[in-house]
Write a protein that holds these residues in place. Structure first.
Motif, mmCIF file in Angstrom:
data_model
loop_
_atom_site.group_PDB
_atom_site.id
_atom_site.type_symbol
_atom_site.label_atom_id
_atom_site.label_comp_id
_atom_site.label_asym_id
_atom_site.label_seq_id
_atom_site.Cartn_x
_atom_site.Cartn_y
_atom_site.Cartn_z
ATOM 1 N N ILE C 210 0.870 38.982 30.737
ATOM 2 C CA ILE C 210 -0.317 39.810 31.006
ATOM 3 C C ILE C 210 -0.579 39.895 32.506
ATOM 4 C CG2 ILE C 210 -2.841 39.901 30.759
ATOM 5 C CD1 ILE C 210 -2.441 38.537 27.982
ATOM 6 N N LEU C 211 -0.433 38.754 33.197
ATOM 7 C CA LEU C 211 -0.772 38.702 34.622
ATOM 8 C C LEU C 211 0.415 39.028 35.522
ATOM 9 C CD1 LEU C 211 -3.002 35.474 34.687
ATOM 10 C CD2 LEU C 211 -3.746 37.864 34.641
ATOM 11 N N GLY C 212 1.601 39.240 34.901
ATOM 12 C CA GLY C 212 2.781 39.546 35.704
ATOM 13 C C GLY C 212 3.258 38.369 36.541
ATOM 14 N N LEU C 213 3.019 37.139 36.030
ATOM 15 C CA LEU C 213 3.478 35.942 36.743
ATOM 16 C C LEU C 213 4.889 35.608 36.279
ATOM 17 C CD1 LEU C 213 0.305 33.745 36.117
ATOM 18 C CD2 LEU C 213 0.754 35.206 38.105
ATOM 19 N N LYS C 214 5.742 35.241 37.231
ATOM 20 C CA LYS C 214 7.095 34.839 36.852
ATOM 21 C C LYS C 214 7.144 33.313 36.840
ATOM 22 C CE LYS C 214 8.680 38.843 38.997
ATOM 23 N NZ LYS C 214 7.853 39.602 38.062
ATOM 24 N N ILE C 215 7.078 32.704 35.645
ATOM 25 C CA ILE C 215 7.138 31.240 35.566
ATOM 26 C C ILE C 215 8.165 30.827 34.529
ATOM 27 C CG2 ILE C 215 4.737 30.862 36.242
ATOM 28 C CD1 ILE C 215 4.200 30.365 33.205
ATOM 29 N N SER C 216 8.757 29.662 34.767
ATOM 30 C CA SER C 216 9.662 29.075 33.779
ATOM 31 C C SER C 216 8.838 28.343 32.734
ATOM 32 C CB SER C 216 10.609 28.092 34.467
ATOM 33 O OG SER C 216 11.123 27.184 33.517
ATOM 34 N N LEU C 217 9.275 28.382 31.483
ATOM 35 C CA LEU C 217 8.569 27.663 30.420
ATOM 36 C C LEU C 217 9.364 26.443 29.968
ATOM 37 C CD1 LEU C 217 7.498 30.835 28.461
ATOM 38 C CD2 LEU C 217 5.954 29.285 29.665
ATOM 39 N N SER C 218 10.429 26.127 30.732
ATOM 40 C CA SER C 218 11.364 25.111 30.237
ATOM 41 C C SER C 218 10.726 23.735 30.089
ATOM 42 C CB SER C 218 12.593 25.044 31.147
ATOM 43 O OG SER C 218 12.186 24.704 32.451
ATOM 44 N N SER C 219 9.761 23.383 30.961
ATOM 45 C CA SER C 219 9.198 22.030 30.835
ATOM 46 C C SER C 219 8.336 21.931 29.576
ATOM 47 C CB SER C 219 8.408 21.641 32.088
ATOM 48 O OG SER C 219 7.138 22.239 32.095
ATOM 49 N N LEU C 220 7.618 23.010 29.221
ATOM 50 C CA LEU C 220 6.868 23.000 27.955
ATOM 51 C C LEU C 220 7.842 23.016 26.779
ATOM 52 C CD1 LEU C 220 3.747 25.325 28.474
ATOM 53 C CD2 LEU C 220 3.754 22.883 27.971
ATOM 54 N N ASP C 221 8.947 23.767 26.931
ATOM 55 C CA ASP C 221 9.975 23.766 25.889
ATOM 56 C C ASP C 221 10.474 22.350 25.642
ATOM 57 O OD1 ASP C 221 10.026 26.431 25.221
ATOM 58 O OD2 ASP C 221 11.489 26.965 26.763
ATOM 59 N N LYS C 222 10.711 21.628 26.738
ATOM 60 C CA LYS C 222 11.215 20.262 26.621
ATOM 61 C C LYS C 222 10.210 19.364 25.905
ATOM 62 C CE LYS C 222 12.763 17.723 30.106
ATOM 63 N NZ LYS C 222 13.073 17.476 31.548
ATOM 64 N N LYS C 223 8.917 19.474 26.317
ATOM 65 C CA LYS C 223 7.871 18.678 25.655
ATOM 66 C C LYS C 223 7.794 19.020 24.169
ATOM 67 C CE LYS C 223 4.782 18.157 29.643
ATOM 68 N NZ LYS C 223 3.541 18.662 30.236
ATOM 69 N N ALA C 224 7.893 20.308 23.848
ATOM 70 C CA ALA C 224 7.809 20.741 22.452
ATOM 71 C C ALA C 224 8.988 20.180 21.661
ATOM 72 C CB ALA C 224 7.784 22.268 22.370
ATOM 73 N N GLU C 225 10.174 20.204 22.292
ATOM 74 C CA GLU C 225 11.388 19.693 21.643
ATOM 75 C C GLU C 225 11.234 18.205 21.329
ATOM 76 O OE1 GLU C 225 14.498 19.414 19.665
ATOM 77 O OE2 GLU C 225 13.762 21.353 20.376
ATOM 78 N N GLU C 226 10.727 17.472 22.332
ATOM 79 C CA GLU C 226 10.484 16.039 22.179
ATOM 80 C C GLU C 226 9.539 15.786 21.007
ATOM 81 O OE1 GLU C 226 8.687 12.888 25.295
ATOM 82 O OE2 GLU C 226 9.877 14.536 26.148
ATOM 83 N N LEU C 227 8.452 16.571 20.958
ATOM 84 C CA LEU C 227 7.473 16.444 19.882
ATOM 85 C C LEU C 227 8.131 16.694 18.528
ATOM 86 C CD1 LEU C 227 4.362 16.169 19.197
ATOM 87 C CD2 LEU C 227 4.377 18.657 19.063
ATOM 88 N N ARG C 228 8.986 17.735 18.465
ATOM 89 C CA ARG C 228 9.667 18.063 17.210
ATOM 90 C C ARG C 228 10.511 16.881 16.750
ATOM 91 N NH1 ARG C 228 9.576 23.622 18.190
ATOM 92 N NH2 ARG C 228 10.930 23.355 19.983
#
Lengths: 256, 256, 256, 256
Positions: C210-228
């Motif tokens: 929405i805001l046109g920000l270019k950010i990586s989501l990999s660290s949240l992906d990693k946390k989510a993977e760990e949680l899984r």
């Protein structure tokens, strides 16, 4: 024009001239012992109401009278002029919050001071958690001289227990003491599970002796007698239910 | 004339001249470890009371002494003049509400600042949820230099846990730090289920070493010994009850 | 001299010059979705802290860092200067009382207004009470134009449900709207039982689009993977326990 | 510039000229009877909204409309000009705290007084704890003349019960009475377990007769009918579940 409702509002019906009056407090509490005792004194001595106290820390509700007419919850001040002048305080509720309890006790002490009160009796119940057939009256006071004096009247001081007095009965003594007032709390032993006119009778009896008041206790006796009858009936119902259940369980054994 | 009761009221008995005093706080909390430790220091060092603090955010009650005389609940400040001057703080209760906790901590820091306090030790318990035979003393501090210093005295820092310190022991450090004061919290490990003089002994012991105070710990040792005896007795009763129940259950099997 | 602690205290580290910044709030809440999402944005965009907010309506405690050093609980403001300037808000706690929630939201809006904020995004979780494998992002906004705009980005609007948004994420929008600010709340679906980086990932992802920000989501992906992985392990343990219990119960049948 | 949010904030959309208007209050409460009844009156009489009331003692949240747009929780004032002018008050919530209840009732009375209100009807539910097929309307009033008047309209006064009226419906009468206003509370009997349009119908019906308003009750009738259908369906499901369980238990006996 709009009138604001202060945190605590006092409405005076009259400003009586009193000579060193003694303040007697009996607000709702354990077994409603204090309230019953003060209400009895008010009735027997035909004390006259002179002020009402309203607070935004009382429960936000009205009470409906038996005639269908509502009134705000409140505390009430009565006075009695005699050999010893008295101010008697009772009411529907105590303050709900700790902070409100302190505010209210200070306001009551302000009023008491304005009328020249130097001595306070606060009345309450002392919950034992078990049924009490012959309730004693236990005490606590602002100084050791009063303790000794009260012992002569048969008041019990549970020396090894310590403990506390929660609410108006405690704060009026504690905060009053900080203003240089003296006083005592008289607590009738009670189970703590029911409204207890029998315990209130003992408190009213000993206080009237201390103050040299001549009052009849027959109406509290009557209430206590009524309570005893109801309690006995409930117990008898319970007993027969237990018996019935027991015999049914025995019947069931034969089925198994 | 009527006197109003402020939210917090300080009554000074004396205004001692102190040189860079260290504030030591031990109010009621987990296992009452902090309170026991500070009370022990006060007794051993014959510290002198110089101020009382009353708050409308304390429980609205009085405490009855063993002689039947009531007093308001309060916190108390003591001082000790020696190689290092001390202010010691203990009391009956902490504030009841979160807002009151902040107000009270700020008021205590105001007083401390007025006497020139630059260093604070807050004492408390660290609840483990299980019985602790040999309690260690864990710590937290306002800066890393103090952490390193305390490690030399055997204080444990649970680096991987984080966590928080709730109440006066936490706020005095946190709010003090915002005023430029330094300090540490010493927490004796304890089960959290009982008042724990054994844990308080360890806290008092390590603090007296840090401050170079020469105090006897024998009275806390005695209290801890007494507690051990009582606990052992309770356990032995429990064991025999379990045994009895077990043998009864075995008896029942034969019936079936 | 003694400094008083106000109900809410702001400490500015810097007063950045920002052009029509957008306020993004993510305080603790359901699944900590909002907090995780904003913390991720702060980290990825290297946003800079410029203010700290302390309140007497936060829990009365300090937090112990992994190095043993304590700090007061607080909220923190960060800024980012770019194509679109941002103010990012996160923290340890929300206010404890309803009244405190209102006060705090107004204070945050005061600060936002001073920096020229006209648009607000509040981030949170939407508790479903059941596990969510592919969380959607649901929304609510201050006006219908924003609702329509957000629908184009795949935000779900549960039109037949109504319902409410409790806490800062709701009040900042509602009270902001009364000041003429616009905004939206983005809520990631989550079970509501655990901290949920997977849901936070979806919220951060859609907001950055929405805001046109270019950010990586990999660290949240990693946390989510760990949680899984952890969740899967717990489930597998549960399954084997159920199996074991079941087979034991079957064994018992043969005994009977 | 930053605008502060007062404890209570009134936003006027219009300041109507009203002649001795009667205030009718129906805020959420037991069975939402009062709210349903006032909402019905507002709709049927096409009353016009003239003011909104916001309070920091309402729950700290926004409400999401079916279009996805949020709004603050609030109370709303409507007016109707006719043979008798009316002010109608309803809203999302009552104040959360006792103190807030008093403040809010006083603020509402301030507004009422400014418009010349001398008579108040507060509407609510009277919880019986059991299902009520033909709810009666019970009453309470500020003076005995109103009680007698209402009895003629079939309002029931439970003379032997006493009891109280909690919240706005009680305080508006009690505090209004202290300002010299008169009024009555009309309470529809209801189970107290569900929102009850059937009870609201009776309250709206009797109030419209008292005030000489000509309104249709068909929309409340429809809601009540719908509720009856749903309740009947639930009961029928319950019955069949009980039957099923019973027959299964009987089956099991044969196994044993």
């Amino acid at each position: 024009m709009a009138k604001k409702f202060e945190e605590i509002k006092i409405i005076y019906l009259e400003k009586p001239q009193l000579k060193d009056p003694i303040l007697i407090e009996g607000l709702p509490g354990i077994g409603n012992v204090g309230k019953l005792a003060v209400e009895h004194l008010i009735e027997e001595m035909k004390a006259k109401k002179f002020a009402e106290l309203y607070s935004t820390d009382f429960p936000p509700q009205v009470i409906i009278g038996s005639n269908g007419v509502v009134r705000m919850v409140k505390n009430e001040f009565f006075y009695y002029k005699g050999e010893k002048d008295l101010i008697l305080l009772t009411g529907d509720y105590q303050a709900l919050s700790p902070h409100g309890q302190y505010l209210l006790a200070e306001k009551i002490l302000d009023i008491a001071e304005n009328f020249g009160v130097k001595m306070i009796f606060t009345l309450g119940g002392y919950g034992l958690g078990v049924e009490v057939e012959h309730p004693r009256v236990t005490g606590a006071a602002t100084d050791i001289e009063i303790v000794e004096e009260l012992k002569k009247h048969g008041i019990v001081f549970k020396e090894d227990e310590g403990g506390g007095i929660v609410g108006a009965s405690g704060l009026l003594l504690g905060l009053g003491k900080m203003r240089g007032m003296r006083g005592a709390c008289l607590m009738g032993e009670t189970s703590g599970y029911i409204v207890d006119p029998n315990s209130a009778r003992e408190v009213a009896s000993v206080l009237s002796k201390i103050l040299g008041l001549k009052i009849s206790l027959s109406s509290l006796d009557k209430k206590a007698e009524e309570l005893r009858r109801i309690t006995e009936k409930i117990k008898s119902i319970e007993r027969s239910m237990i018996e019935k259940e027991k015999s049914e369980r025995e019947d069931l054994r034969y089925i198994g």
